[in-house]
Structure formats: C-alpha cells, structure tokens
Design a protein around this motif. Structure first.
Motif, PDB file in Angstrom:
ATOM      1  N   GLN A 281       0.638  -1.085  -0.230  1.00  0.00           N
ATOM      2  CA  GLN A 281       0.141  -0.177   0.390  1.00  0.00           C
ATOM      3  C   GLN A 281       0.325   1.313  -0.280  1.00  0.00           C
ATOM      4  O   GLN A 281       0.997   2.069  -0.118  1.00  0.00           O
ATOM      5  N   GLN A 282       2.130   1.520   0.504  1.00  0.00           N
ATOM      6  CA  GLN A 282       2.488   2.698   0.552  1.00  0.00           C
ATOM      7  C   GLN A 282       3.510   2.319  -0.615  1.00  0.00           C
ATOM      8  O   GLN A 282       3.624   3.847  -1.240  1.00  0.00           O
ATOM      9  N   TRP A 283       3.811   1.336  -1.070  1.00  0.00           N
ATOM     10  CA  TRP A 283       4.614   1.127  -2.001  1.00  0.00           C
ATOM     11  C   TRP A 283       4.005   2.231  -3.195  1.00  0.00           C
ATOM     12  O   TRP A 283       4.017   2.866  -3.839  1.00  0.00           O
ATOM     13  N   PHE A 284       2.466   1.387  -3.051  1.00  0.00           N
ATOM     14  CA  PHE A 284       1.644   2.009  -4.170  1.00  0.00           C
ATOM     15  C   PHE A 284       1.357   3.601  -3.972  1.00  0.00           C
ATOM     16  O   PHE A 284       1.373   4.481  -5.258  1.00  0.00           O
ATOM     17  N   GLU A 285       1.077   3.648  -2.835  1.00  0.00           N
ATOM     18  CA  GLU A 285       0.905   5.396  -2.241  1.00  0.00           C
ATOM     19  C   GLU A 285       1.882   6.446  -2.997  1.00  0.00           C
ATOM     20  O   GLU A 285       2.066   7.406  -3.610  1.00  0.00           O
ATOM     21  N   ASP A 286       3.481   5.678  -2.473  1.00  0.00           N
ATOM     22  CA  ASP A 286       4.392   6.257  -3.096  1.00  0.00           C
ATOM     23  C   ASP A 286       4.361   6.781  -4.167  1.00  0.00           C
ATOM     24  O   ASP A 286       5.288   7.474  -4.804  1.00  0.00           O
ATOM     25  N   THR A 287       4.262   5.689  -5.533  1.00  0.00           N
ATOM     26  CA  THR A 287       4.532   6.146  -6.415  1.00  0.00           C
ATOM     27  C   THR A 287       3.452   6.941  -7.490  1.00  0.00           C
ATOM     28  O   THR A 287       4.489   7.217  -8.004  1.00  0.00           O
ATOM     29  N   ILE A 288       2.594   7.229  -7.198  1.00  0.00           N
ATOM     30  CA  ILE A 288       2.048   7.836  -7.662  1.00  0.00           C
ATOM     31  C   ILE A 288       2.527  10.015  -6.414  1.00  0.00           C
ATOM     32  O   ILE A 288       2.568  10.366  -7.756  1.00  0.00           O
TER      33      ILE A 288
ATOM     34  N   ASN B  22       5.189  10.415  -6.169  1.00  0.00           N
ATOM     35  CA  ASN B  22       6.889  10.555  -6.680  1.00  0.00           C
ATOM     36  C   ASN B  22       6.605  11.370  -8.032  1.00  0.00           C
ATOM     37  O   ASN B  22       6.684  12.076  -8.421  1.00  0.00           O
ATOM     38  N   PHE B  23       5.107  10.375  -9.272  1.00  0.00           N
ATOM     39  CA  PHE B  23       4.625  10.623 -10.339  1.00  0.00           C
ATOM     40  C   PHE B  23       4.310  12.286 -10.180  1.00  0.00           C
ATOM     41  O   PHE B  23       4.560  13.102 -11.164  1.00  0.00           O
ATOM     42  N   MET B  24       3.940  12.312  -9.547  1.00  0.00           N
ATOM     43  CA  MET B  24       2.612  13.673  -9.464  1.00  0.00           C
ATOM     44  C   MET B  24       3.713  15.130  -9.059  1.00  0.00           C
ATOM     45  O   MET B  24       4.354  15.852  -9.569  1.00  0.00           O
ATOM     46  N   ASP B  25       5.065  14.974  -8.025  1.00  0.00           N
ATOM     47  CA  ASP B  25       6.259  15.672  -7.980  1.00  0.00           C
ATOM     48  C   ASP B  25       7.110  16.323  -9.343  1.00  0.00           C
ATOM     49  O   ASP B  25       6.800  17.253  -9.705  1.00  0.00           O
ATOM     50  N   LEU B  26       6.803  14.956  -9.656  1.00  0.00           N
ATOM     51  CA  LEU B  26       7.472  15.374 -11.309  1.00  0.00           C
ATOM     52  C   LEU B  26       6.483  15.993 -12.173  1.00  0.00           C
ATOM     53  O   LEU B  26       7.371  16.692 -13.066  1.00  0.00           O
ATOM     54  N   VAL B  27       5.681  15.462 -12.565  1.00  0.00           N
ATOM     55  CA  VAL B  27       4.972  16.436 -13.125  1.00  0.00           C
ATOM     56  C   VAL B  27       4.493  17.641 -13.047  1.00  0.00           C
ATOM     57  O   VAL B  27       4.312  18.287 -13.666  1.00  0.00           O
ATOM     58  N   GLU B  28       4.396  18.316 -11.462  1.00  0.00           N
ATOM     59  CA  GLU B  28       4.219  19.488 -11.245  1.00  0.00           C
ATOM     60  C   GLU B  28       6.316  20.192 -11.602  1.00  0.00           C
ATOM     61  O   GLU B  28       5.914  21.278 -12.304  1.00  0.00           O
ATOM     62  N   SER B  29       6.425  19.140 -11.351  1.00  0.00           N
ATOM     63  CA  SER B  29       8.100  20.242 -11.640  1.00  0.00           C
ATOM     64  C   SER B  29       8.707  20.505 -12.659  1.00  0.00           C
ATOM     65  O   SER B  29       8.953  21.637 -12.932  1.00  0.00           O
ATOM     66  N   THR B  30       7.483  19.438 -13.778  1.00  0.00           N
ATOM     67  CA  THR B  30       7.458  19.390 -15.123  1.00  0.00           C
ATOM     68  C   THR B  30       6.593  20.649 -14.982  1.00  0.00           C
ATOM     69  O   THR B  30       6.982  21.622 -16.507  1.00  0.00           O
TER      70      THR B  30
END
Ligand SMILES: Cc1cc2nc3c(=O)[nH]c(=O)nc-3n(C[C@H](O)[C@H](O)[C@H](O)COP(=O)(O)O)c2cc1C
Length: 159
Positions: free
Chosen positions: A116-123, A125-133
């Motif tokens: 569950q934690q891995w699932f949440e972290d993956t999303i 982390n992805f959202m952080d990259l989308v935001e920074s991009t």
C-alpha cells in the motif's frame, strides 16, 4: 470508438479533450496475452491521429493488476513502446499488483501495508515530477518517427 481511421468519433474526441486538459495521465490496465489489451491500444491509436498529437510531451504513469504473480507487468512493457514513440514521458517506475483478486481488504486498501505504501509513494513521486515539469519545462523534443524520415507533408510525423 471504431477503427483507427475514425478518430473523429465522440469517444476519441472526448479522450483527446481530457488529455489536453491534464498535465499527466495514469493508465491502469490488465494484461492480455502478455501484452496490451486491444481496446486500450485502439484508444491510443485513435487519439494519436489528432494534430497536435495529444500524448506528445505528456507525463504518463503505468499501472496494472492481475490475478497472476506477475501482476500484468509484461503488458505495461508492451504499452511503453507506443507511448515512447508518441513522445509521452513515461515514468520509469511502474506498479503491478499481483494476486489482485485477494489483495484488497474490506476498507478498499491493500492488505499488505508495504505494498500500500509503495503504491502511494509511486503516485506521489510521479505527481511531484509532473508538478515540477509543469513549472520547469527543461526538456523539449524534436519528434521524428524514424531517422531518415523526409520532411514531406504527406509522410512526416514531425509537428
Ligand atoms: C483475452 C484475455 C487474455 C488475458 N491474458 C492475460 C495475461 O497474459 N496475463 C494475465 O495476468 N492475465 C491475463 N488475463 C486475465 C486478466 O488479467 C483478467 O481477466 C483481468 O483482471 C480482468 O480484466 P477484464 O475484465 O478487463 O478482462 C487475460 C484475460 C483475457 C480476457
């Protein structure tokens, strides 16, 4: 939606419009015969004919679930090929839920806390990259279908 020649259909236009409004997309898909389900591939093919091509420079995260031990992960590798071609920025990490039919608790979360934690972290982390991009676009791509392609309006895919 119909075949790839009917990209003007309501379903394809709606998908294109949703892509245009978002900064990133998440695809959650089962795996069919070790690959991408035909329905999903058809949807990608349909919107890929619009200009500007809607997947170009869009950030994408791929996820899968399956009753098998591989969790549909092979289907995601097949899915990377058309997205890489279409200029999507496919996030390196993927999440594939194995034994999906018995993975969920009554509260809708995964029984395995670490998963569950891995699932949440993956999303996250992805959202952080989308935001920074979105705020710091630093990579621009000169999109060409293959080396040697001629700049001919009939055959070129260059935008
Ligand atoms: C045509 C077909 C092919 C499938 N191939 C795979 C496969 O290669 N690997 C896998 O893990 N599951 C496979 N499955 C099982 C799917 O993972 C499972 O049916 C899915 O969770 C349900 O999605 P659906 O309702 O969209 O079919 C296949 C199912 C179908 C119908």
């Amino acid at each position: 939606m119909g075949g790839a020649g009917t990209q003007g259909s309501a379903g394809a236009v709606g998908f294109r419009d949703r892509l245009e409004r978002c900064d990133g997309f998440v695809i959650c898909s089962p795996e069919y015969n070790f690959s991408t389900p035909g329905l999903l591939k058809n949807a990608i093919d349909l919107v890929s004919r619009f200009r500007p091509q809607p997947f170009n420079e869009k950030m994408g995260l791929l996820m899968s679930a399956s009753p098998s031990m591989a969790g549909g992960n092979r289907g995601l590798w097949a899915l990377r090929v058309p997205f890489e071609h279409l200029g999507a920025r496919v996030y390196p990490d993927m999440f594939s839920l194995a034994r999906a039919h018995e993975a969920f608790a009554e509260n809708g979360k995964l029984r395995d806390e670490h998963l569950q934690q891995w699932f949440e972290d993956t999303i996250a982390n992805f959202m952080d990259l989308v935001e920074s991009t979105k705020h710091y676009p630093c990579v621009k791509r000169a999109w060409i279908e293959f080396l040697g392609e001629q700049a001919d309006a009939v055959v070129t895919r260059v935008e």
